[in-house]
Enzyme design. Structure first.
Site, PDB file in Angstrom:
ATOM      1  N   LYS A 154       8.638   5.330   8.660  1.00  0.00           N
ATOM      2  CA  LYS A 154       8.183   6.805   9.083  1.00  0.00           C
ATOM      3  C   LYS A 154       8.827   7.853   9.608  1.00  0.00           C
ATOM      4  O   LYS A 154       9.396   8.436  10.639  1.00  0.00           O
ATOM      5  CB  LYS A 154       7.955   5.722  10.701  1.00  0.00           C
ATOM      6  CG  LYS A 154       7.528   4.556  10.722  1.00  0.00           C
ATOM      7  CD  LYS A 154       7.045   3.591  11.789  1.00  0.00           C
ATOM      8  CE  LYS A 154       8.208   2.306  11.959  1.00  0.00           C
ATOM      9  NZ  LYS A 154       7.567   1.617  13.344  1.00  0.00           N
ATOM     10  N   ASP A 190       8.496  -4.564  16.702  1.00  0.00           N
ATOM     11  CA  ASP A 190       7.675  -4.708  17.684  1.00  0.00           C
ATOM     12  C   ASP A 190       6.671  -5.429  17.232  1.00  0.00           C
ATOM     13  O   ASP A 190       6.071  -6.494  17.848  1.00  0.00           O
ATOM     14  CB  ASP A 190       6.948  -2.816  17.337  1.00  0.00           C
ATOM     15  CG  ASP A 190       6.556  -2.795  16.253  1.00  0.00           C
ATOM     16  OD1 ASP A 190       6.729  -3.602  15.161  1.00  0.00           O
ATOM     17  OD2 ASP A 190       6.332  -1.799  15.785  1.00  0.00           O
TER      18      ASP A 190
END
Length: 458
Positions: A154, A190
């Site tokens: 990311k 997450d």
């Protein structure tokens, strides 16, 4: 308005047949088995890391907890109080670009500084609060509070963090400041948080799924199938009202890397190859690059540029903006597909932003078709992954907790997934997809809460 047949023909390679999706499922099943097995794990692309989370919430968690959520260009600090309901106070902080690619200590010092200011602003300085740390990058967990970063994703590239324990790095940064006390009870990603957050409300929840900037999934696996498990195989400490009959552990699949060994080449297109070669991590996260929000808009842009170059769109004229990499945002796909059938208001507005002021209805219909092919492919590939997990778990009714911007904001993603999972899952398995409320925040606090509860019962 109908879509031109030549446009359909060019987009056809983005359309996956039932046979192809079945083959994707078979490949993923094999890759998960490789990830869980001791001998094949080091070479496996789908790593299937045990998270050391052995128990899901039972709805009786209580107390005040901190959560820290780092998974992208922003991070959050949260104060969460569980009683019969859940009360939450949070603040978002930015991670500036120079910090994202600077030295690792700089990143953790920045996080510690924001954490300290959050605690001071709320006068929490005099109580030692348990903290759950959501760190949404591929990690090898070695315990509930120990996780080594496998690799940055990311857009992060902080020097000196890969291979190191991120909890230790955060503790050191907090210690360097010396002005706050925090007890880090758990580190998770997450996906696990998404599962926990949903399980607090829904006792059938066994899978956590993210389809946002990236994609990943976790699920409850039976311990005897996890050869990597190096602790004793005992039942977790249980109070009378727990609902996991089997001895299990949540597995973080890290399935974004599915296909990195070439096993998905049969579904990848030239667009996927281009995106991969121009990315910051060529050859890595290939499944993710066909699905997630970070890449979906760019896949669509490449198809549009090709259609223009073949004279099938905008009279063969491409605007400078459209020719720029990254100019067609993934949110455009959701907005264009939100137009009612035959209505092109959003589509026209977006095309104007891209420098096409006189797009025809036919142009709009063709652009919409490209968006639909890209998003349907992403939904179908995600559905194939979820089906594999549902079939592995084999329970007759399972809730899948889902979060992420693509799932949340795309108008049809949920329905496309449900339709496709129904065709791929074994007969007799019922499932539902439930939007998880704040997995990375509330979920982190819940892992800390369950860990505190289990520690108290030992």
């Amino acid at each position: 308005m109908t879509v031109a047949s030549k446009v359909r023909e060019i987009c056809q390679e983005l359309v996956l047949s039932p046979e192809v999706l079945k083959e994707v499922c078979d490949c993923l099943q094999e890759e998960i088995n490789k990830g869980l097995a001791k001998d094949s794990h080091p070479e496996a692309t789908v790593k299937c890391f045990p998270t050391y989370v052995r128990e899901l919430p039972n709805g009786k968690e209580e107390g005040r907890f901190l959560a820290l959520d780092l998974g992208g260009t922003n991070f959050r600090v949260l104060l969460i109080e569980f009683s019969s309901k859940c009360r939450m106070d949070s603040k978002i902080y930015a991670v500036p670009q120079p910090i994202m690619v600077g030295p690792g200590d700089g990143l953790f010092d920045h996080i510690a500084e924001c954490l300290a200011s959050f605690i001071k602003e709320r006068n929490l300085g005099n109580e030692l609060l348990p903290l759950g740390f959501t760190f949404s990058f591929p990690c090898k967990q070695e315990g509930l509070t120990k996780a080594r970063l496998a690799q940055w994703t990311k857009g992060f590239k902080c020097e000196g963090v890969e291979g190191r324990d991120v909890v230790e790095l955060l503790k050191q940064a907090i210690a360097r400041r010396g002005d706050v006390q925090i007890k880090i009870c758990a580190v998770l990603n997450d996906t696990t948080g998404t599962l926990m957050s949903c399980a607090w409300k829904n006792r059938n929840c066994r899978i956590g799924l993210i389809v946002g900037t990236g994609t990943n999934a976790c699920y409850m696996e039976k311990l005897e199938k996890v050869e990597l498990w190096d602790e004793v195989i005992d039942d977790p400490p249980q109070d009378g009202d727990t609902h996991i009959e089997v001895s299990g552990v949540v597995i973080n699949t890290e399935w974004g890397a599915f296909g990195d060994n070439g096993c998905l080449d049969f579904v990848r297109t030239e667009y996927d190859n281009n995106i991969d070669s121009e990315s910051v991590n060529p050859g890595k996260q290939l499944y993710e690059k066909m699905i997630s929000g970070m890449y979906m808009g760019e896949i669509a842009r490449q198809v549009l540029v090709r259609l223009v170059s073949e004279g099938l769109l905008f009279g063969g004229f491409a605007s400078d903006i459209l020719l720029e990499k990254g100019s067609f945002f993934t949110k455009y796909i959701s907005e264009i597909e939100s137009d009612k059938s035959g209505d092109f208001n959003n589509c026209r507005a977006i095309l104007e932003e891209l420098g096409f002021n006189d797009a025809t209805d036919a142009d709009c219909a063709n652009v919409r078709h490209v968006c639909e092919c890209v998003s349907r492919r992403a939904a179908n590939l995600t559905a194939a992954g979820v089906s594999v997990l549902l079939n592995r778990i084999g329970e007759e009714s399972v809730t899948v907790a889902v979060d992420g911007s693509v799932y949340r904001f795309h108008p049809h993603f949920h329905n496309l997934m449900v339709e496709q999972i129904s065709q791929l899952v074994k007969p007799g398995i019922k499932f539902d997809l439930m939007l998880s409320e704040d997995g990375s925040g509330r979920g982190a606090a819940l892992v800390a809460a369950v860990a505190s509860r289990c520690a108290a019962m030992r």
